[in-house]
Write a protein that holds these residues in place. Structure first.
Motif, PDB file in Angstrom:
ATOM      1  N   ILE A 250      33.791  26.809  39.299  1.00 57.26           N
ATOM      2  CA  ILE A 250      33.302  27.443  38.633  1.00 57.26           C
ATOM      3  C   ILE A 250      33.536  28.996  38.773  1.00 57.26           C
ATOM      4  O   ILE A 250      33.684  29.679  37.441  1.00 57.26           O
ATOM      5  CB  ILE A 250      31.177  27.603  39.530  1.00 57.26           C
ATOM      6  CG1 ILE A 250      30.965  27.418  38.023  1.00 57.26           C
ATOM      7  CG2 ILE A 250      31.497  28.347  41.109  1.00 57.26           C
ATOM      8  CD1 ILE A 250      30.394  26.691  37.604  1.00 57.26           C
TER       9      ILE A 250
ATOM     10  N   MET B 228      33.766  23.119  44.619  1.00 56.10           N
ATOM     11  CA  MET B 228      32.821  23.311  43.439  1.00 56.10           C
ATOM     12  C   MET B 228      32.992  24.476  43.392  1.00 56.10           C
ATOM     13  O   MET B 228      33.079  24.770  42.145  1.00 56.10           O
ATOM     14  CB  MET B 228      31.551  22.994  44.309  1.00 56.10           C
ATOM     15  CG  MET B 228      30.993  21.137  44.373  1.00 56.10           C
ATOM     16  SD  MET B 228      29.815  20.906  45.175  1.00 56.10           S
ATOM     17  CE  MET B 228      28.811  21.840  44.030  1.00 56.10           C
ATOM     18  N   PHE B 229      32.987  25.615  44.452  1.00 57.81           N
ATOM     19  CA  PHE B 229      32.894  27.034  43.776  1.00 57.81           C
ATOM     20  C   PHE B 229      33.938  27.339  43.587  1.00 57.81           C
ATOM     21  O   PHE B 229      33.961  28.262  42.467  1.00 57.81           O
ATOM     22  CB  PHE B 229      32.249  27.494  45.063  1.00 57.81           C
ATOM     23  CG  PHE B 229      32.563  29.013  45.400  1.00 57.81           C
ATOM     24  CD1 PHE B 229      31.743  29.889  44.862  1.00 57.81           C
ATOM     25  CD2 PHE B 229      34.199  30.183  45.615  1.00 57.81           C
ATOM     26  CE1 PHE B 229      31.602  31.341  44.980  1.00 57.81           C
ATOM     27  CE2 PHE B 229      34.131  31.665  45.398  1.00 57.81           C
ATOM     28  CZ  PHE B 229      33.510  31.976  45.150  1.00 57.81           C
TER      29      PHE B 229
ATOM     30  N   ASP C  53      22.921  28.406  40.661  1.00 58.19           N
ATOM     31  CA  ASP C  53      22.927  27.592  40.335  1.00 58.19           C
ATOM     32  C   ASP C  53      24.141  25.927  41.784  1.00 58.19           C
ATOM     33  O   ASP C  53      23.691  25.429  42.426  1.00 58.19           O
ATOM     34  CB  ASP C  53      22.619  26.664  39.388  1.00 58.19           C
ATOM     35  CG  ASP C  53      22.731  24.586  39.164  1.00 58.19           C
ATOM     36  OD1 ASP C  53      21.716  24.275  39.539  1.00 58.19           O
ATOM     37  OD2 ASP C  53      23.721  24.380  38.759  1.00 58.19           O
ATOM     38  N   THR C  54      25.480  26.835  41.126  1.00 61.63           N
ATOM     39  CA  THR C  54      26.911  26.133  41.712  1.00 61.63           C
ATOM     40  C   THR C  54      26.067  26.050  43.914  1.00 61.63           C
ATOM     41  O   THR C  54      26.047  25.234  44.385  1.00 61.63           O
ATOM     42  CB  THR C  54      27.614  26.355  42.073  1.00 61.63           C
ATOM     43  OG1 THR C  54      27.484  26.201  40.545  1.00 61.63           O
ATOM     44  CG2 THR C  54      29.133  26.005  41.986  1.00 61.63           C
TER      45      THR C  54
ATOM     46  N   GLN D  29      23.907  23.913  44.708  1.00 56.31           N
ATOM     47  CA  GLN D  29      24.214  22.800  45.642  1.00 56.31           C
ATOM     48  C   GLN D  29      25.231  22.788  46.815  1.00 56.31           C
ATOM     49  O   GLN D  29      25.299  21.564  47.469  1.00 56.31           O
ATOM     50  CB  GLN D  29      25.349  22.668  43.631  1.00 56.31           C
ATOM     51  CG  GLN D  29      24.450  21.995  42.638  1.00 56.31           C
ATOM     52  CD  GLN D  29      25.017  22.019  41.416  1.00 56.31           C
ATOM     53  OE1 GLN D  29      25.811  20.682  41.740  1.00 56.31           O
ATOM     54  NE2 GLN D  29      25.314  22.684  39.959  1.00 56.31           N
TER      55      GLN D  29
END
Length: 221
Positions: A181, A177-178, A203-204, A207
């Motif tokens: 982004i 995820m990181f 925001d990430t 999450q």
């Protein structure tokens, strides 16, 4: 004569180190662009300015050896930043805070850019993680730098209610995820996304904390 020989040996050693580093960085860029199995060793040697097309095999033994060397090289580069972040977390009594620990693990990657200013390491690492098969938490088949090892141990203690294979799966998922982004947003025109990179990153990270730390909920059998 002895002093001259020492100087020559040092120069040769420096040249070998520089050559290996060039191969590591060239491999990272080409693996990021073409996939870990999509770039030939000849292409990597050529991009690194090596006349010997067998240079990768000479220095690293195989494609897998080069992949591990890239991973280890970048991990070592991030050790100083992680050490400083661990020190601040210790002073602030935040070594058990999940957000703090995850920032120590992930955020130093923001500063890793290739010679063209791109985050080729993020793309490379995404592919590297997708190939990881170990169920042991924090085991990615490379070296274990002490500051990263400590941060991973703190994270494992923070989610000690999870089985190790679940914690490892989640660690890989939030890392991806990181990295997504970072590859998608960082250094691009913010108007194309409707938000700043910092807003997207914040925001990430929220999450990521939720995804890493949520209780394990299994359907009843």
């Amino acid at each position: 004569m002895a002093n001259a020989k020492i100087k020559i040996d040092e120069a040769v050693s420096a040249d070998i180190i520089d050559g290996k580093t060039r191969l590591i960085l060239a491999g990272e860029q080409l693996f990021a662009k073409n996939g870990i199995n999509g770039a030939s060793m000849r292409e990597i040697a050529t991009k690194a300015g090596q006349g010997n097309h067998a240079a990768v095999q000479y220095h690293f033994g195989s494609r897998e050896g080069l992949v591990r060397a890239i991973f280890d090289y970048r991990m070592d580069q991030m050790e100083t930043a992680r050490g400083a972040m661990l020190h601040l977390a210790r002073i602030g009594d935040r070594l058990k805070d999940a957000r703090t620990i995850l920032e120590i693990i992930l955020l130093p990657q923001l500063d890793l850019q290739d010679a063209d200013g791109n985050h080729s390491y993020a793309s490379f690492l995404s592919q590297y993680l997708l190939q990881s098969r170990s169920p042991e938490f924090g085991d990615f088949g490379g070296s274990e730098p002490p500051n990263l090892t400590l941060a991973l141990r703190l994270m494992r203690e923070r989610v000690d209610y999870l089985p190790p294979y679940v914690a490892q799966r989640r660690l890989i998922s939030v890392s991806l995820m990181f990295l997504n982004i970072l590859m998608r947003h960082h250094g691009t025109d913010e108007s194309a996304f409707g938000e700043s990179f910092q807003d997207a990153l914040e925001d990430t990270m929220e999450q990521i904390v939720d995804g890493m730390c949520m209780p394990l909920r299994l359907r009843p059998t």
